[in-house]
Design a protein around this motif. Sequence first.
Motif, PDB file in Angstrom:
ATOM      1  N   GLU A  32       0.829  -1.199   0.000  1.00  0.00           N
ATOM      2  CA  GLU A  32       0.000   0.000   0.000  1.00  0.00           C
ATOM      3  C   GLU A  32       0.866   1.252   0.000  1.00  0.00           C
ATOM      4  N   GLU A  33       2.014   1.203   0.679  1.00  0.00           N
ATOM      5  CA  GLU A  33       2.934   2.340   0.657  1.00  0.00           C
ATOM      6  C   GLU A  33       3.372   2.641  -0.771  1.00  0.00           C
ATOM      7  N   LYS A  34       3.712   1.588  -1.509  1.00  0.00           N
ATOM      8  CA  LYS A  34       4.132   1.767  -2.891  1.00  0.00           C
ATOM      9  C   LYS A  34       2.969   2.218  -3.769  1.00  0.00           C
ATOM     10  N   ALA A  35       1.768   1.807  -3.418  1.00  0.00           N
ATOM     11  CA  ALA A  35       0.592   2.268  -4.164  1.00  0.00           C
ATOM     12  C   ALA A  35       0.442   3.784  -4.035  1.00  0.00           C
ATOM     13  N   ASP A  36       0.676   4.293  -2.827  1.00  0.00           N
ATOM     14  CA  ASP A  36       0.601   5.743  -2.618  1.00  0.00           C
ATOM     15  C   ASP A  36       1.667   6.467  -3.436  1.00  0.00           C
ATOM     16  N   ILE A  37       2.856   5.882  -3.508  1.00  0.00           N
ATOM     17  CA  ILE A  37       3.951   6.483  -4.285  1.00  0.00           C
ATOM     18  C   ILE A  37       3.592   6.493  -5.774  1.00  0.00           C
ATOM     19  N   ALA A  38       3.043   5.397  -6.253  1.00  0.00           N
ATOM     20  CA  ALA A  38       2.662   5.324  -7.667  1.00  0.00           C
ATOM     21  C   ALA A  38       1.585   6.344  -8.001  1.00  0.00           C
ATOM     22  N   ARG A  39       0.614   6.498  -7.122  1.00  0.00           N
ATOM     23  CA  ARG A  39      -0.427   7.505  -7.364  1.00  0.00           C
ATOM     24  C   ARG A  39       0.171   8.911  -7.387  1.00  0.00           C
ATOM     25  N   ALA A  40       1.091   9.174  -6.455  1.00  0.00           N
ATOM     26  CA  ALA A  40       1.738  10.491  -6.417  1.00  0.00           C
ATOM     27  C   ALA A  40       2.547  10.747  -7.677  1.00  0.00           C
ATOM     28  N   ALA A  41       3.074   9.676  -8.279  1.00  0.00           N
ATOM     29  CA  ALA A  41       3.856   9.816  -9.515  1.00  0.00           C
ATOM     30  C   ALA A  41       2.976   9.992 -10.739  1.00  0.00           C
ATOM     31  N   GLY A  42       1.672   9.766 -10.591  1.00  0.00           N
ATOM     32  CA  GLY A  42       0.768  10.012 -11.706  1.00  0.00           C
ATOM     33  C   GLY A  42      -0.062   8.831 -12.169  1.00  0.00           C
ATOM     34  N   ALA A  43       0.011   7.693 -11.473  1.00  0.00           N
ATOM     35  CA  ALA A  43      -0.777   6.534 -11.888  1.00  0.00           C
ATOM     36  C   ALA A  43      -2.263   6.849 -11.836  1.00  0.00           C
ATOM     37  N   HIS A  44      -2.979   6.478 -12.871  1.00  0.00           N
ATOM     38  CA  HIS A  44      -4.418   6.677 -12.900  1.00  0.00           C
ATOM     39  C   HIS A  44      -5.138   5.575 -12.124  1.00  0.00           C
ATOM     40  N   GLU A  45      -4.567   4.366 -12.157  1.00  0.00           N
ATOM     41  CA  GLU A  45      -5.113   3.243 -11.406  1.00  0.00           C
ATOM     42  C   GLU A  45      -3.933   2.459 -10.836  1.00  0.00           C
ATOM     43  N   VAL A  46      -4.179   1.738  -9.737  1.00  0.00           N
ATOM     44  CA  VAL A  46      -3.127   0.925  -9.113  1.00  0.00           C
ATOM     45  C   VAL A  46      -3.700  -0.437  -8.760  1.00  0.00           C
ATOM     46  N   VAL A  47      -2.935  -1.501  -9.065  1.00  0.00           N
ATOM     47  CA  VAL A  47      -3.305  -2.858  -8.665  1.00  0.00           C
ATOM     48  C   VAL A  47      -2.148  -3.450  -7.882  1.00  0.00           C
ATOM     49  N   ARG A  48      -2.453  -4.442  -7.054  1.00  0.00           N
ATOM     50  CA  ARG A  48      -1.451  -5.036  -6.170  1.00  0.00           C
ATOM     51  C   ARG A  48      -0.945  -6.358  -6.739  1.00  0.00           C
ATOM     52  N   SER A  49       0.371  -6.510  -6.797  1.00  0.00           N
ATOM     53  CA  SER A  49       0.981  -7.677  -7.430  1.00  0.00           C
ATOM     54  C   SER A  49       0.740  -8.961  -6.661  1.00  0.00           C
ATOM     55  N   GLU A  50       0.542  -8.880  -5.325  1.00  0.00           N
ATOM     56  CA  GLU A  50       0.330 -10.102  -4.545  1.00  0.00           C
ATOM     57  C   GLU A  50      -1.120 -10.581  -4.624  1.00  0.00           C
ATOM     58  N   GLY A  51      -1.967  -9.816  -5.257  1.00  0.00           N
ATOM     59  CA  GLY A  51      -3.366 -10.196  -5.421  1.00  0.00           C
ATOM     60  C   GLY A  51      -3.646 -10.671  -6.836  1.00  0.00           C
ATOM     61  N   ALA A  52      -4.914 -10.674  -7.179  1.00  0.00           N
ATOM     62  CA  ALA A  52      -5.329 -11.101  -8.518  1.00  0.00           C
ATOM     63  C   ALA A  52      -5.196  -9.924  -9.482  1.00  0.00           C
ATOM     64  N   TRP A  53      -3.970  -9.495  -9.699  1.00  0.00           N
ATOM     65  CA  TRP A  53      -3.762  -8.251 -10.449  1.00  0.00           C
ATOM     66  C   TRP A  53      -4.210  -8.377 -11.901  1.00  0.00           C
ATOM     67  N   LEU A  54      -4.053  -9.549 -12.492  1.00  0.00           N
ATOM     68  CA  LEU A  54      -4.468  -9.719 -13.887  1.00  0.00           C
ATOM     69  C   LEU A  54      -5.975  -9.528 -14.023  1.00  0.00           C
ATOM     70  N   GLU A  55      -6.740 -10.128 -13.103  1.00  0.00           N
ATOM     71  CA  GLU A  55      -8.186  -9.957 -13.134  1.00  0.00           C
ATOM     72  C   GLU A  55      -8.564  -8.502 -12.879  1.00  0.00           C
TER      73      GLU A  55
END
Length: 326
Positions: free
Chosen positions: A177-200
């Motif tokens: 989740e910490e990295k998700a916040d960093i990605a959003r701050a960098a400009g990501a429009h959406e974020v998915v988590r690699s340890e979850g069902a990210w492909l789905e």
Amino acid sequence: MKAIVVSELSGPDSVRLENVSEPHGAHPRAEGQRFLIDVRAAGLSFIDALQTRGGYQNGVPVPYVCGSEFAGVVLETPTECRFAIGDRVGGIVWHGAVAERALALPDYTVKLPDSMSFTQGAGLYMNYSTAWYAYYRARVEPGETVLVHGGAGGVGTAALDLADAFGVRTIAVVSTEEKADIARAAGAHEVVRSEGAWLEDVRALTEGRGVHVVIDPVGGDRFTDSLRSLRQGGRLVVVGFTGGSIPTVKVNRLLHRNLTVAGITMDNMETEYPGTLHLVRDAVEKLANDGKITPRVGRTFPIDDTALALNVLEGRAATGKIVVEI
């Protein structure tokens, strides 16, 4: 002068702060052009930690001065050079940057705008050139959707920051989740988590069709799912293998879904297609001068703590750029 020296290939803890002679001659890749920089900050990347164990394919024999990227002030220039003494610059040198002086290469150096700190400048060339060239090689079009693996890392945050310049929508893949916040701050429009069902999750975000492009600096066991995340005619750009293993491709996946997999290594392309380096360099420099990109620095370290900085990289705990202040 002071420099961080790697004397044996036993890992990050083997590096030492030493007094060494100032650089003489020219950088080995600079074809005799002496281009000397007063270094103010040095950027580290995954290859710096890897090479302390002799694991980088383009490594150099010990002893060598550590550090792949720099920001500083020009002290000496070759003749007929676009840089002048006193210019604020940043660039990649592969080794030698964590020192008070470093030999650089004009073709791999950009001018820094006054608005950009040296700390940010140490994270500009490598990450943004790589990310920009990945977009270029993928032939992205405005309105397309791009999946970015390692979305909180150096190349990942650069790719997210460049999204507006290319007019694309981005989906970042991150592990926490910490990295998700960093990605959003960098400009990501959406974020998915690699340890979850990210492909789905990616399929759900794209109405089941998949993304147009994947930018992958991670590799490893998620590569096959990256191919599955692409829509018909999609493109995947291989940037690196920070995940630790080099994946293989079953080419029937490419055949039946009209997929393209491309790699990027700018200096090799320069050999076959002269002008590649200038194309990328000029694009990144213009974006920086226009204030359209902002390098994300994850952590800074004093030169005495370079071993700690390298351990952070090796442990994959880094977010954004790791910078050593000289």
